[in-house]
Design an enzyme around this catalytic site. Sequence first.
Site, PDB file in Angstrom:
ATOM      1  N   LEU A  27      38.348  42.464  40.713  1.00 51.62           N
ATOM      2  CA  LEU A  27      38.418  42.186  41.768  1.00 51.62           C
ATOM      3  C   LEU A  27      37.187  41.164  43.178  1.00 51.62           C
ATOM      4  CD1 LEU A  27      41.456  43.721  42.916  1.00 51.62           C
ATOM      5  CD2 LEU A  27      41.557  41.778  42.192  1.00 51.62           C
ATOM      6  N   THR A  28      37.297  40.321  43.248  1.00 50.46           N
ATOM      7  CA  THR A  28      35.815  39.441  43.920  1.00 50.46           C
ATOM      8  C   THR A  28      36.518  39.524  45.879  1.00 50.46           C
ATOM      9  OG1 THR A  28      35.275  37.900  42.778  1.00 50.46           O
ATOM     10  CG2 THR A  28      35.290  37.052  45.368  1.00 50.46           C
ATOM     11  N   ALA A  59      33.511  40.910  40.441  1.00 48.08           N
ATOM     12  CA  ALA A  59      32.252  39.969  39.665  1.00 48.08           C
ATOM     13  C   ALA A  59      30.777  39.821  40.856  1.00 48.08           C
ATOM     14  CB  ALA A  59      32.251  38.423  39.792  1.00 48.08           C
ATOM     15  N   GLN A 101      30.868  44.167  36.485  1.00 43.82           N
ATOM     16  CA  GLN A 101      30.877  43.299  36.379  1.00 43.82           C
ATOM     17  C   GLN A 101      29.733  42.047  35.685  1.00 43.82           C
ATOM     18  OE1 GLN A 101      33.819  40.454  37.308  1.00 43.82           O
ATOM     19  NE2 GLN A 101      35.010  40.158  34.788  1.00 43.82           N
ATOM     20  N   HIS A 177      31.142  38.458  31.466  1.00 48.38           N
ATOM     21  CA  HIS A 177      32.100  38.111  32.502  1.00 48.38           C
ATOM     22  C   HIS A 177      32.114  36.981  31.320  1.00 48.38           C
ATOM     23  CE1 HIS A 177      34.951  36.403  34.571  1.00 48.38           C
ATOM     24  NE2 HIS A 177      34.558  36.490  35.347  1.00 48.38           N
ATOM     25  N   GLY A 178      32.592  36.608  30.487  1.00 48.01           N
ATOM     26  CA  GLY A 178      32.614  35.612  29.580  1.00 48.01           C
ATOM     27  C   GLY A 178      34.453  35.064  29.974  1.00 48.01           C
ATOM     28  N   ALA A 179      34.717  34.965  31.366  1.00 43.82           N
ATOM     29  CA  ALA A 179      36.342  34.600  31.442  1.00 43.82           C
ATOM     30  C   ALA A 179      36.302  33.609  32.627  1.00 43.82           C
ATOM     31  CB  ALA A 179      37.225  35.462  31.767  1.00 43.82           C
ATOM     32  N   TYR A 182      34.094  30.576  34.371  1.00 46.33           N
ATOM     33  CA  TYR A 182      32.600  30.747  34.516  1.00 46.33           C
ATOM     34  C   TYR A 182      31.233  30.523  33.470  1.00 46.33           C
ATOM     35  CZ  TYR A 182      34.756  32.270  38.626  1.00 46.33           C
ATOM     36  OH  TYR A 182      35.443  32.388  39.822  1.00 46.33           O
ATOM     37  N   GLY A 298      49.463  40.176  35.300  1.00 42.18           N
ATOM     38  CA  GLY A 298      50.606  40.010  35.474  1.00 42.18           C
ATOM     39  C   GLY A 298      51.426  40.966  35.362  1.00 42.18           C
TER      40      GLY A 298
HETATM   41  C1  FMN Z   1      41.843  38.817  45.027  1.00 43.04           C
HETATM   42  C2  FMN Z   1      41.540  38.835  43.635  1.00 43.04           C
HETATM   43  C3  FMN Z   1      40.277  38.231  43.129  1.00 43.04           C
HETATM   44  C4  FMN Z   1      39.297  38.147  42.015  1.00 43.04           C
HETATM   45  N1  FMN Z   1      37.887  38.762  40.800  1.00 43.04           N
HETATM   46  C5  FMN Z   1      37.894  38.229  39.613  1.00 43.04           C
HETATM   47  C6  FMN Z   1      36.902  38.485  39.703  1.00 43.04           C
HETATM   48  O1  FMN Z   1      35.585  39.127  40.389  1.00 43.04           O
HETATM   49  N2  FMN Z   1      36.282  38.595  38.250  1.00 43.04           N
HETATM   50  C7  FMN Z   1      37.256  38.903  37.295  1.00 43.04           C
HETATM   51  O2  FMN Z   1      37.043  39.039  35.260  1.00 43.04           O
HETATM   52  N3  FMN Z   1      38.726  38.008  37.589  1.00 43.04           N
HETATM   53  C8  FMN Z   1      38.955  38.298  39.065  1.00 43.04           C
HETATM   54  N4  FMN Z   1      40.021  37.863  39.735  1.00 43.04           N
HETATM   55  C9  FMN Z   1      41.701  37.926  38.639  1.00 43.04           C
HETATM   56  C10 FMN Z   1      41.452  39.939  38.607  1.00 43.04           C
HETATM   57  O3  FMN Z   1      40.808  40.271  37.368  1.00 43.04           O
HETATM   58  C11 FMN Z   1      42.873  39.222  37.074  1.00 43.04           C
HETATM   59  O4  FMN Z   1      42.942  38.927  36.251  1.00 43.04           O
HETATM   60  C12 FMN Z   1      44.124  38.755  38.061  1.00 43.04           C
HETATM   61  O5  FMN Z   1      44.562  39.353  39.303  1.00 43.04           O
HETATM   62  C13 FMN Z   1      45.389  38.784  37.562  1.00 43.04           C
HETATM   63  O6  FMN Z   1      45.843  40.407  36.999  1.00 43.04           O
HETATM   64  P1  FMN Z   1      46.956  40.934  37.900  1.00 43.04           P
HETATM   65  O7  FMN Z   1      48.187  40.501  37.947  1.00 43.04           O
HETATM   66  O8  FMN Z   1      47.523  42.284  37.770  1.00 43.04           O
HETATM   67  O9  FMN Z   1      46.809  40.553  39.611  1.00 43.04           O
HETATM   68  C14 FMN Z   1      40.699  37.778  40.490  1.00 43.04           C
HETATM   69  C15 FMN Z   1      42.164  37.899  41.628  1.00 43.04           C
HETATM   70  C16 FMN Z   1      42.237  37.787  42.186  1.00 43.04           C
HETATM   71  C17 FMN Z   1      43.572  37.776  42.785  1.00 43.04           C
END
Ligand code: FMN
Length: 367
Positions: A27-28, A59, A101, A177-179, A182, A298
């Site tokens: 979570l960024t 990340a 990450q 991080h390949g998702a 990016y 989700g």
């Molecule tokens: C505030 C925020 C920051 C996020 N930062 C990243 C990140 O740094 N790296 C990443 O791969 N995904 C990031 N995501 C995606 C989350 O890891 C996750 O895939 C997404 O929130 C869906 O999961 P959830 O429904 O449990 O929230 C971020 C999502 C949110 C809401």
Amino acid sequence: MTKTQILFDPVQMGIHSLPNRVLMAPLTRNRAGADGVPKDMAQTYYAQRASAGLIVSEATQISAMGKGYLDTPGIYNEAQAEAWHKITDAVHAKGGRIFCQLWHVGRISHTSLLPDGAGPVSSSDRAAHTQTFTAEGFEDCSKPRALSVEEIARTVQDYRSAAEWARKANFDGIEVHGANGYLLDQFLQDGVNDRTDDYGGAAKSRMRFLDEVLDAVKLVWPSSRVGVRLSPLGQANDISDSDPEALFGAVYKMLSGHNLAYLHVVESFPGSKDVEDGKALLGRLRKEWGGFYIANGGYDAQSAAAAIGEGASDAVAFGRPFLANPDLPERFRLGATLNTPDQDTFYGGDEHGYTDYPFLGAKDGAQ
Ligand SMILES: Cc1cc2nc3c(=O)[nH]c(=O)nc-3n(C[C@H](O)[C@H](O)[C@H](O)COP(=O)(O)O)c2cc1C
């Protein structure tokens, strides 16, 4: 109602003994300094969430060119690694485990965030029709240029060097991080990658960069401490592929050959619509990967327990629920009410919306 007990059964992820299957997704939070050094409050934030089966850090850019948003942390110099070491210490002191990450944003960036006003780099010069967050607020991403083959080799070395810093910072492992559209995803998917050299064209060539990054970081870490995150249904950050099934089937197979700690799949992203349509595809892809599988996107306690019970995943990572609930596994175990995530404090700011989400039973905010 599905029984959720399975979430709290300890599980072996290769060499890692996870006390539960409720993992924290990356979570960024945009709360590092402009120099990419995490602030002290990050120690509290991550330590509060140490009851996760595994924490994947936000990340973290592998180089100055890998940055795409304001105040994200890095892992490419001593000051950054020292600050991360304090965070990993704080998580370990609470009995937790944390992977770093490793991130390069590629074209999802802006000249104001890059060294000497440089433009972003990518697999091609196709601009991303999306925005990033700069000192001025949301701004359109700057037009990228395609990396040369020599620059790809240097970027692979940047991953290796970041992996070394992550080791010095005493992380338990790294997640490549390949998702989410990016840099590595910009090479994988042909909606961006239009190269005609060894890194473009057939799926095998488009995944060469990721394959080389894995070979490089495995010189630093045993493969049992390296995970990969992918988003085969990718939509985030203007990414697309003409044949995701063929591409990601090949990628999963390639990853299987690397004996990784896990594959972490973003199955849906906030706001995406075709969750149900994608499920069948995800299920078919899953067969190409023989190792530990972390699902994300989700989920709640019920759907996570159901997915694990059906063998569709080995563990589930939670993003927004963990952001707002530092004691998420305990709340799930008790079937307790969850705190609601406050979107206004997701990206940037201070302790508010970061370390002050209350624990269960806390009278005066966070513990
Ligand atoms: C505030 C925020 C920051 C996020 N930062 C990243 C990140 O740094 N790296 C990443 O791969 N995904 C990031 N995501 C995606 C989350 O890891 C996750 O895939 C997404 O929130 C869906 O999961 P959830 O429904 O449990 O929230 C971020 C999502 C949110 C809401």
